[in-house]
Design an enzyme around this catalytic site. Structure first.
Site: not given
Length: 292
Positions: A60, A99
């Site tokens: 991205y 995370h």
């Protein structure tokens, strides 16, 4: 089984509990195809709109160590308060600390003169490397993206660490019911991407008459209805936008509910089509669910 923890007065604290015991914020910002506007969107979402969940991928162009998140931390936001998801296309296993690290489908796609095809990869080998990343503390949770029921079951047969999250396209026009149930059965949390559809992709849910009618009835925007629909199904959701006002609007979905009657109306939308429609995703293209 993962449970939702709702605290409507503090939108940053509205979370779902994962198998690992960690929590994932119910609403995040999607950054796919936001291009050069991604950095500004991430900064706006976190600093101005109290988002604490950002969905990214190496491809991205917005990564944990990128300019946007560095600027966010310079603005006084503690890194430990952010939930950053990134994804692998199986060719890069050197992430910075995130995370959630999710593996996308069964391989990287390549377009050739004959169409789309997978380069292929060894699922168990890649998953073992991801499990090592967890043990080394480089990631807190690992998960999957664009998996089908068949591929998920294959993974579960050898996984020592269960995937915490399965990310998939999900909205009233593509409910993905069977995959959602498969994940719930195994305690795997689901994150819904492309929840608003895509005007450019030919699946414009924001202007769907049924969604507009429910939004008008409840005095909410169509985007808020679509985000809330996802949360009420027990999924976190990552709406994408590069417009500051819409980014702000999309997270104002707490402290109210879609009534059951209207919720079922949304679930009964008959035009069942994906936003991402291609063999490169290794997903069944019919019936509104992934099962192959």
């Amino acid at each position: 089984m993962a449970q939702a923890t709702f605290k409507p007065l503090d939108q940053k604290a509205v979370t779902f509990e994962l198998l690992s015991g960690h929590t994932i914020p119910a609403v995040g910002l999607g950054t796919w195809q936001t291009g050069s506007e991604a950095s500004d969107s991430v900064f706006t979402a976190i600093v101005e709109c109290d988002y604490r969940h950002i969905d990214t991928a190496w491809e991205y162009g917005v990564q944990e160590g990128g300019h946007a998140l560095k600027a966010v931390m310079q603005a006084g936001i503690d890194r430990k308060d952010l939930f950053v998801t990134s994804k692998l296309w199986c060719s890069d296993l050197s992430p910075d600390r995130v995370h959630l690290l999710a593996i996308s489908s069964e391989g990287r796609s390549q377009q050739t003169s004959g169409g789309w095809g997978s380069t292929g990869f060894h699922m168990e080998g890649v998953w073992r490397e991801m499990e090592k990343l967890m043990k080394e503390g480089l990631v807190r949770d690992i998960g999957v993206s664009n998996f089908t029921i068949k591929k998920l079951n294959k993974l579960l047969n050898f996984a020592e660490t269960m995937p915490s999250v399965c990310q998939m396209e999900m909205h009233p026009g593509w409910r993905n019911d069977k995959m959602l149930e498969a994940c719930k059965k195994n305690g795997i949390h689901v994150t819904a991407y492309s929840p608003l559809g895509s005007q450019g992709g030919g699946r414009d849910l924001i202007h769907d008459q049924t969604i507009e009618r429910v939004a008008k009835k409840l005095n909410k925007s169509p985007g808020q209805i679509l985000v809330k629909w996802a949360i009420q199904r027990g999924t976190s959701v990552i709406p994408k936008s590069t417009h500051p006002e819409r980014i702000k609007e999309n997270i104002k979905v707490f402290g109210w509910e879609i009534p059951e009657e209207d919720f079922q109306v949304l679930c009964s939308i008959s035009d069942r089509r994906r936003v991402l429609d291609g063999e490169e995703l290794f997903v069944n293209k019919s019936a509104g669910h992934s099962e192959a």
